[in-house]
Design an enzyme around this catalytic site. Structure first.
Site, PDB file in Angstrom:
ATOM      1  N   ASN A   1       0.757  -1.200  -0.031  1.00 46.86           N
ATOM      2  CA  ASN A   1      -0.033   0.012   0.021  1.00 46.86           C
ATOM      3  C   ASN A   1       0.752   1.320  -0.063  1.00 46.86           C
ATOM      4  OD1 ASN A   1       0.492  -0.728   2.659  1.00 46.86           O
ATOM      5  ND2 ASN A   1      -1.032   0.196   3.722  1.00 46.86           N
TER       6      ASN A   1
ATOM      7  N   GLU B   1       0.208   5.311   0.616  1.00 47.64           N
ATOM      8  CA  GLU B   1      -0.651   6.291   1.096  1.00 47.64           C
ATOM      9  C   GLU B   1      -0.397   7.649   0.439  1.00 47.64           C
ATOM     10  OE1 GLU B   1      -1.103   5.571   5.467  1.00 47.64           O
ATOM     11  OE2 GLU B   1      -2.279   3.717   4.945  1.00 47.64           O
TER      12      GLU B   1
ATOM     13  N   CYS C   1      -4.296   0.711  -2.477  1.00 49.50           N
ATOM     14  CA  CYS C   1      -3.943  -0.624  -1.911  1.00 49.50           C
ATOM     15  C   CYS C   1      -2.950  -1.434  -2.359  1.00 49.50           C
ATOM     16  CB  CYS C   1      -5.339  -1.432  -1.706  1.00 49.50           C
ATOM     17  SG  CYS C   1      -6.644  -0.680  -0.739  1.00 49.50           S
TER      18      CYS C   1
ATOM     19  N   GLU D   1      -3.132  -4.624  -2.923  1.00 54.95           N
ATOM     20  CA  GLU D   1      -3.532  -5.420  -4.193  1.00 54.95           C
ATOM     21  C   GLU D   1      -3.430  -4.683  -5.408  1.00 54.95           C
ATOM     22  OE1 GLU D   1      -4.857  -4.767  -1.146  1.00 54.95           O
ATOM     23  OE2 GLU D   1      -6.173  -6.559  -0.733  1.00 54.95           O
TER      24      GLU D   1
ATOM     25  N   CYS E   1     -10.203  -5.193   0.287  1.00 55.47           N
ATOM     26  CA  CYS E   1     -11.445  -4.498   0.348  1.00 55.47           C
ATOM     27  C   CYS E   1     -12.469  -4.656  -0.755  1.00 55.47           C
ATOM     28  CB  CYS E   1     -11.049  -3.105   0.596  1.00 55.47           C
ATOM     29  SG  CYS E   1     -10.393  -2.280  -1.087  1.00 55.47           S
TER      30      CYS E   1
ATOM     31  N   CYS F   1     -10.729  -3.601  -4.074  1.00 53.62           N
ATOM     32  CA  CYS F   1      -9.930  -4.482  -4.561  1.00 53.62           C
ATOM     33  C   CYS F   1     -10.367  -5.683  -5.153  1.00 53.62           C
ATOM     34  CB  CYS F   1      -8.990  -4.842  -3.726  1.00 53.62           C
ATOM     35  SG  CYS F   1      -7.537  -3.419  -3.305  1.00 53.62           S
TER      36      CYS F   1
HETATM   37  N1  THU Z   1      -5.238  -1.443   2.591  1.00 54.88           N
HETATM   38  C1  THU Z   1      -4.549  -2.470   1.656  1.00 54.88           C
HETATM   39  O1  THU Z   1      -3.551  -1.985   1.249  1.00 54.88           O
HETATM   40  N2  THU Z   1      -5.357  -3.470   1.118  1.00 54.88           N
HETATM   41  C2  THU Z   1      -6.431  -4.153   1.851  1.00 54.88           C
HETATM   42  O2  THU Z   1      -7.050  -4.972   1.578  1.00 54.88           O
HETATM   43  C3  THU Z   1      -7.111  -3.356   2.971  1.00 54.88           C
HETATM   44  C4  THU Z   1      -6.488  -1.924   3.128  1.00 54.88           C
HETATM   45  C5  THU Z   1      -4.509  -0.506   3.211  1.00 54.88           C
HETATM   46  C6  THU Z   1      -5.077   0.941   2.719  1.00 54.88           C
HETATM   47  C7  THU Z   1      -4.688   1.591   3.562  1.00 54.88           C
HETATM   48  O3  THU Z   1      -3.303   2.152   3.211  1.00 54.88           O
HETATM   49  C8  THU Z   1      -4.397   0.749   4.786  1.00 54.88           C
HETATM   50  O4  THU Z   1      -4.309  -0.685   4.364  1.00 54.88           O
HETATM   51  C9  THU Z   1      -5.494   1.096   6.080  1.00 54.88           C
HETATM   52  O5  THU Z   1      -6.634   1.039   5.268  1.00 54.88           O
END
Ligand code: THU
Length: 134
Positions: A43, A45, A54, A56, A87, A90
């Protein structure tokens, strides 16, 4: 080494590189493509929160950039108290490049905890073949 073990190791490695200064929640993902290659993502941000991406999504971008087309297996790892499932957005991203056999593994610091078909997690994915102009 079994391919899923390799996916777990690669996802753990890339998870450490995640850029998550806001949530402090690092996620790693690794894909084994139908074509037989491994791709990773973490991920990333952003200070403008909705711009974050994310793990994925990163792994899928890497797979497409690498020239492969379909996801055979995808493993997602985090190390929070609860297991992290992909999520909803994703799941839809995975569905775009899935087959009926695409498997999702969910893992934490202790190892792989769950195994699902994408179809179980997103049984009614939006997949309108008619929109494909190929
Ligand atoms: N996140 C992912 O990278 N993948 C997921 O399947 C769920 C959430 C990340 C997004 C964000 O940077 C952090 O987790 C918190 O939500």
């Amino acid at each position: 080494m079994e391919i899923v073990e390799e996916l777990y190791e690669k996802a753990q490695e890339v998870r450490k590189k995640a850029y998550a200064p806001y949530s402090k929640y690092k996620v790693g993902a690794a894909i084994y493509s139908e074509e037989g290659h491994i791709y990773e993502g973490c991920n990333v941000e952003n200070i403008s929160y909705p711009c974050g991406v994310c793990a994925e999504a990163g792994a899928i971008s890497s797979m497409i950039a690498g020239g492969d087309k379909k996801i055979s297996k995808i493993l997602v790892v985090s190390d929070g108290e609860n297991l992290v499932y992909p999520c909803g957005a994703c799941l839809q991203r995975i569905a775009e490049f899935s087959t009926n056999e695409t498997v999702i593994y969910v893992a934490d610091a202790k190892g792989i905890q769950k195994k699902h078909l994408l179809q179980e997690l997103l049984p009614y994915a939006f997949k309108e073949e008619g929109l494909l102009n190929e």
